[in-house]
Write a protein that holds these residues in place. Sequence first.
Motif, PDB file in Angstrom:
ATOM      1  N   PRO A   1     -11.789 -56.953 115.135  1.00  0.00           N
ATOM      2  CA  PRO A   1     -12.066 -56.328 116.431  1.00  0.00           C
ATOM      3  C   PRO A   1     -12.632 -54.913 116.249  1.00  0.00           C
ATOM      4  CG  PRO A   1      -9.891 -57.349 116.435  1.00  0.00           C
ATOM      5  CD  PRO A   1     -10.379 -57.373 115.017  1.00  0.00           C
ATOM      6  N   LEU A   2     -13.575 -54.531 117.105  1.00  0.00           N
ATOM      7  CA  LEU A   2     -14.182 -53.200 117.011  1.00  0.00           C
ATOM      8  C   LEU A   2     -13.118 -52.106 116.965  1.00  0.00           C
ATOM      9  CD1 LEU A   2     -16.453 -51.124 117.057  1.00  0.00           C
ATOM     10  CD2 LEU A   2     -16.656 -51.494 119.523  1.00  0.00           C
ATOM     11  N   LEU A   3     -12.058 -52.232 117.774  1.00  0.00           N
ATOM     12  CA  LEU A   3     -11.023 -51.192 117.785  1.00  0.00           C
ATOM     13  C   LEU A   3     -10.377 -51.053 116.412  1.00  0.00           C
ATOM     14  CD1 LEU A   3      -9.364 -49.096 119.260  1.00  0.00           C
ATOM     15  CD2 LEU A   3      -7.845 -50.921 120.070  1.00  0.00           C
ATOM     16  N   THR A   4     -10.147 -52.173 115.728  1.00  0.00           N
ATOM     17  CA  THR A   4      -9.578 -52.133 114.378  1.00  0.00           C
ATOM     18  C   THR A   4     -10.536 -51.437 113.415  1.00  0.00           C
ATOM     19  OG1 THR A   4      -8.475 -54.246 114.798  1.00  0.00           O
ATOM     20  CG2 THR A   4      -8.603 -53.525 112.510  1.00  0.00           C
ATOM     21  N   VAL A   5     -11.794 -51.811 113.494  1.00  0.00           N
ATOM     22  CA  VAL A   5     -12.801 -51.265 112.580  1.00  0.00           C
ATOM     23  C   VAL A   5     -12.961 -49.761 112.789  1.00  0.00           C
ATOM     24  CG1 VAL A   5     -15.258 -51.312 112.004  1.00  0.00           C
ATOM     25  CG2 VAL A   5     -14.030 -53.448 112.377  1.00  0.00           C
ATOM     26  N   LEU A   6     -13.089 -49.344 114.038  1.00  0.00           N
ATOM     27  CA  LEU A   6     -13.303 -47.923 114.324  1.00  0.00           C
ATOM     28  C   LEU A   6     -12.067 -47.102 113.952  1.00  0.00           C
ATOM     29  CD1 LEU A   6     -15.746 -46.402 115.420  1.00  0.00           C
ATOM     30  CD2 LEU A   6     -14.670 -46.442 117.680  1.00  0.00           C
ATOM     31  N   THR A   7     -10.879 -47.651 114.207  1.00  0.00           N
ATOM     32  CA  THR A   7      -9.647 -46.936 113.862  1.00  0.00           C
ATOM     33  C   THR A   7      -9.507 -46.802 112.348  1.00  0.00           C
ATOM     34  OG1 THR A   7      -8.575 -47.776 115.874  1.00  0.00           O
ATOM     35  CG2 THR A   7      -7.148 -46.895 114.155  1.00  0.00           C
ATOM     36  N   THR A   8      -9.856 -47.852 111.616  1.00  0.00           N
ATOM     37  CA  THR A   8      -9.795 -47.798 110.159  1.00  0.00           C
ATOM     38  C   THR A   8     -10.759 -46.745 109.616  1.00  0.00           C
ATOM     39  OG1 THR A   8      -9.195 -50.140 110.074  1.00  0.00           O
ATOM     40  CG2 THR A   8     -10.050 -49.168 108.059  1.00  0.00           C
ATOM     41  N   ARG A   9     -11.945 -46.672 110.207  1.00  0.00           N
ATOM     42  CA  ARG A   9     -12.911 -45.647 109.785  1.00  0.00           C
ATOM     43  C   ARG A   9     -12.384 -44.251 110.091  1.00  0.00           C
ATOM     44  NH1 ARG A   9     -18.240 -48.771 112.306  1.00  0.00           N
ATOM     45  NH2 ARG A   9     -18.313 -50.431 110.739  1.00  0.00           N
ATOM     46  N   ALA A  10     -11.740 -44.103 111.249  1.00  0.00           N
ATOM     47  CA  ALA A  10     -11.190 -42.801 111.622  1.00  0.00           C
ATOM     48  C   ALA A  10     -10.086 -42.371 110.655  1.00  0.00           C
ATOM     49  CB  ALA A  10     -10.657 -42.852 113.053  1.00  0.00           C
ATOM     50  N   LEU A  11      -9.214 -43.293 110.304  1.00  0.00           N
ATOM     51  CA  LEU A  11      -8.153 -42.972 109.351  1.00  0.00           C
ATOM     52  C   LEU A  11      -8.732 -42.598 107.990  1.00  0.00           C
ATOM     53  CD1 LEU A  11      -5.650 -45.812 110.270  1.00  0.00           C
ATOM     54  CD2 LEU A  11      -5.192 -43.357 110.449  1.00  0.00           C
ATOM     55  N   ALA A  12      -9.793 -43.292 107.580  1.00  0.00           N
ATOM     56  CA  ALA A  12     -10.413 -43.006 106.286  1.00  0.00           C
ATOM     57  C   ALA A  12     -11.071 -41.634 106.259  1.00  0.00           C
ATOM     58  CB  ALA A  12     -11.428 -44.087 105.941  1.00  0.00           C
TER      59      ALA A  12
END
Length: 197
Positions: A31-42
């Motif tokens: 899901p986009l929310l998962t992908v964007l959140t993972t990028r933010a954490l990184a």
Amino acid sequence: MSAAAILILAAGASSRMRGGDKIMEEVAGAPLLTVLTTRALAAGSEVFVALPSADHPRAAALSGLDVTIVPVPDAAEGMARSIACGVAALPVDTSGVMLLPADMPELSQADLTAILRAFAGGMARHVVRGAATDGTAGHPVVFPARCFDDLSALQGDQGARSILNAETDILTVALPAQHALTDLDTPEEWAAWRAKQ
């Protein structure tokens, strides 16, 4: 002061998707929310995610991720409520907050890192805004702590546009291609974007 936090704005109703949920659309296998959140954490910052409620179906996309969910029970009043609730949830010594719309699939970890580095490099004084390669201003935007009171006082669904319009100290950072501008609100926009990938 601690580093700038990232506030992902994910409490909207996705009303233009005609029954779908734009931030739960699949991107890169998740899901986009998962992908964007993972990028933010990184990107290395503390991440807060505004959702309509802590048990909203979107919360499943955050399972196992080290984020703070910020419930926005009155999210229907507009994006301003998500911003205000998010700012209220920040640690008191936070130097700034990146407002990251949850419907922007092209924003990469490198993009977010570049914006945060520019903010830190300016001693957390400037508003820092992502832009397209041609200079067109877009997202994300980092606001320094001096703007928190104004962010908390916002109303309606215009986001922080009024603050940006009044702000004279804005540093723009060019991001690749249309990363800073690509937000997908309708099934047609999603279909067109996927066709180009």
